[in-house]
Design a protein around this motif. Structure first.
Motif, mmCIF file in Angstrom:
data_model
loop_
_atom_site.group_PDB
_atom_site.id
_atom_site.type_symbol
_atom_site.label_atom_id
_atom_site.label_comp_id
_atom_site.label_asym_id
_atom_site.label_seq_id
_atom_site.Cartn_x
_atom_site.Cartn_y
_atom_site.Cartn_z
ATOM 1 N N ARG A 34 -1.433 2.826 -7.347
ATOM 2 C CA ARG A 34 -0.408 2.568 -8.362
ATOM 3 C C ARG A 34 0.804 3.493 -8.252
ATOM 4 N NH1 ARG A 34 -0.334 0.012 -13.384
ATOM 5 N NH2 ARG A 34 1.292 0.768 -14.782
ATOM 6 N N ALA A 35 0.558 4.787 -8.117
ATOM 7 C CA ALA A 35 1.666 5.747 -8.104
ATOM 8 C C ALA A 35 2.621 5.482 -6.940
ATOM 9 C CB ALA A 35 1.132 7.177 -8.049
ATOM 10 N N ASP A 36 2.076 5.292 -5.749
ATOM 11 C CA ASP A 36 2.928 5.001 -4.590
ATOM 12 C C ASP A 36 3.686 3.691 -4.785
ATOM 13 O OD1 ASP A 36 2.237 7.280 -3.241
ATOM 14 O OD2 ASP A 36 0.757 6.323 -1.939
ATOM 15 N N ALA A 37 3.003 2.692 -5.345
ATOM 16 C CA ALA A 37 3.646 1.393 -5.570
ATOM 17 C C ALA A 37 4.814 1.528 -6.551
ATOM 18 C CB ALA A 37 2.624 0.391 -6.082
ATOM 19 N N GLU A 38 4.612 2.289 -7.608
ATOM 20 C CA GLU A 38 5.675 2.472 -8.604
ATOM 21 C C GLU A 38 6.876 3.182 -7.993
ATOM 22 O OE1 GLU A 38 3.178 2.640 -12.810
ATOM 23 O OE2 GLU A 38 3.604 4.497 -11.739
ATOM 24 N N ALA A 84 0.832 -1.207 0.000
ATOM 25 C CA ALA A 84 0.000 0.000 0.000
ATOM 26 C C ALA A 84 0.864 1.254 0.000
ATOM 27 C CB ALA A 84 -0.935 0.005 1.207
ATOM 28 N N ASN A 85 1.796 1.338 0.948
ATOM 29 C CA ASN A 85 2.704 2.476 1.011
ATOM 30 C C ASN A 85 3.960 2.079 1.780
ATOM 31 O OD1 ASN A 85 2.061 2.617 3.795
ATOM 32 N ND2 ASN A 85 0.380 4.038 3.390
ATOM 33 N N LYS A 86 4.807 3.036 2.076
ATOM 34 C CA LYS A 86 6.097 2.721 2.694
ATOM 35 C C LYS A 86 5.963 2.202 4.128
ATOM 36 C CE LYS A 86 6.977 7.485 4.230
ATOM 37 N NZ LYS A 86 7.895 8.643 4.092
ATOM 38 N N ARG A 87 4.784 2.356 4.727
ATOM 39 C CA ARG A 87 4.567 1.828 6.071
ATOM 40 C C ARG A 87 4.010 0.410 6.057
ATOM 41 N NH1 ARG A 87 2.156 6.738 9.856
ATOM 42 N NH2 ARG A 87 3.986 8.106 9.719
ATOM 43 N N THR A 134 0.146 1.072 10.328
ATOM 44 C CA THR A 134 0.048 0.873 8.889
ATOM 45 C C THR A 134 -1.248 1.511 8.386
ATOM 46 O OG1 THR A 134 -1.147 -1.215 9.109
ATOM 47 C CG2 THR A 134 1.269 -1.328 9.072
ATOM 48 N N LEU A 135 -1.410 1.539 7.057
ATOM 49 C CA LEU A 135 -2.631 2.097 6.479
ATOM 50 C C LEU A 135 -3.851 1.332 6.970
ATOM 51 C CD1 LEU A 135 -3.860 4.132 4.463
ATOM 52 C CD2 LEU A 135 -3.557 2.407 2.676
ATOM 53 N N ALA A 136 -3.757 0.015 7.008
ATOM 54 C CA ALA A 136 -4.881 -0.802 7.454
ATOM 55 C C ALA A 136 -5.186 -0.567 8.930
ATOM 56 C CB ALA A 136 -4.585 -2.280 7.212
ATOM 57 N N ALA A 137 -4.135 -0.411 9.744
ATOM 58 C CA ALA A 137 -4.325 -0.255 11.190
ATOM 59 C C ALA A 137 -5.012 1.058 11.535
ATOM 60 C CB ALA A 137 -2.984 -0.348 11.907
ATOM 61 N N ARG A 138 -4.933 2.033 10.641
ATOM 62 C CA ARG A 138 -5.563 3.318 10.919
ATOM 63 C C ARG A 138 -7.077 3.207 11.051
ATOM 64 N NH1 ARG A 138 -3.735 7.759 6.831
ATOM 65 N NH2 ARG A 138 -2.250 6.372 5.841
ATOM 66 N N GLU A 145 8.644 -2.997 15.068
ATOM 67 C CA GLU A 145 8.871 -2.249 13.834
ATOM 68 C C GLU A 145 8.633 -3.153 12.628
ATOM 69 O OE1 GLU A 145 12.742 -0.567 13.948
ATOM 70 O OE2 GLU A 145 12.335 0.669 15.726
ATOM 71 N N GLN A 146 8.251 -2.530 11.521
ATOM 72 C CA GLN A 146 7.977 -3.287 10.296
ATOM 73 C C GLN A 146 9.164 -4.166 9.898
ATOM 74 O OE1 GLN A 146 7.027 -0.153 10.838
ATOM 75 N NE2 GLN A 146 5.336 0.495 9.511
#
Length: 255
Positions: free
Chosen positions: A45-49, A15-18, A193-197, A220-221
């Motif tokens: 997509r943009a973040d993944a790229e 999803a993102n860097k977190r 993380t995005l999901a945890a939010r 930590e991740q």
């Protein structure tokens, strides 16, 4: 650092860097793994790229795991590009926001279905797609949480889904073991993380975890990524059907 050169892994759930998926991808890439990474939709997509650009040689694939056609297409592409797989990482979990805010007894039929379809059934579907490509054996890794075993306020239907996910790990391990494919779950402590939010009391969970865990801190991740690297490697060739805790020891405490 472990050397896994010559092996191929596909990581679902970026999803993102977190993202825990991103931390796992980084660890696998550093170990020399040929890496395929999947993101859900155009919005991501943009973040993944941008992230995948940091991992030379890694390839990006779009896949909505709630759509069988997407899963079939991605594994056809993976077969064409790589020929075989050694590692599958399933870092996916979702429930509608209202199901996390309301009392658990108010869980809707549709919210229950979505949580289990996306968070649990997807592991079965992805494993079915990956298994024929794991001709040399392999390792399937998913992510769970202690809310599968104990009640955490506002975790609600995700706790029930994670319990189903852990049972699914055991049944898949029994099914796929004869093909030398191992299936395990990592139970990570709470991480931002995005999901945890989507969990309303995440900050309280993080504080309680750090206060009570034997190591006196949160996770930590990268530490979850390290555990995934172990489960992907030959150091864990006799480990399957297990839930491996990476939670600073929180799960061993009774009070």
């Amino acid at each position: 650092m472990l050397n896994l050169e010559g092996r191929t892994a596909v990581v679902f759930g970026l999803a993102n860097k977190r993202s825990i998926a991103w931390a796992i991808a980084q660890k696998l890439h550093a170990a020399g793994v040929n890496l395929a990474i999947s993101y859900q939709n155009e919005r991501l997509r943009a973040d993944a790229e941008d992230l995948v650009a940091e991992l030379p040689g890694a390839q990006l694939f779009q896949c909505d795991v709630s759509a069988d056609a997407d899963i079939d297409r991605v594994f056809a592409e993976l077969k064409e590009r790589y020929g075989k797989l050694h590692v599958l990482v399933h870092s996916i979990g979702f429930a509608p926001a209202d199901e996390m805010k309301n009392d658990f007894v108010l869980t809707s039929r549709e919210g229950f279905r979505i949580a289990h379809d996306v968070s649990v059934y997807s592991l079965i579907a992805l494993s079915r797609g990956a298994a024929p490509l794991m001709t040399e054996g392999g390792s399937i890794i998913t992510l769970t949480y202690y809310g599968a075993e104990k009640v955490f306020p506002r975790y609600n239907v995700m706790g029930v889904a994670k319990a189903a996910l852990e049972a699914t790990v055991r049944y898949l391990a029994a099914d796929l073991g004869r093909k030398n494919i191992r299936v395990n779950a990592i139970s990570a402590g709470p991480i931002k993380t995005l999901a945890a939010r989507g969990i309303g009391n995440l900050s309280e969970m993080l504080k309680a975890h750090a206060d009570r865990a034997p190591l006196g801190r949160n996770v930590e991740q990268a530490e979850v990524g390290g555990a995934a690297l172990y489960l992907a490697s030959d150091l864990s060739t006799a480990v399957t059907g297990e839930v491996h805790y990476v939670d600073a020891g929180y799960n061993v405490m009774g009070f």
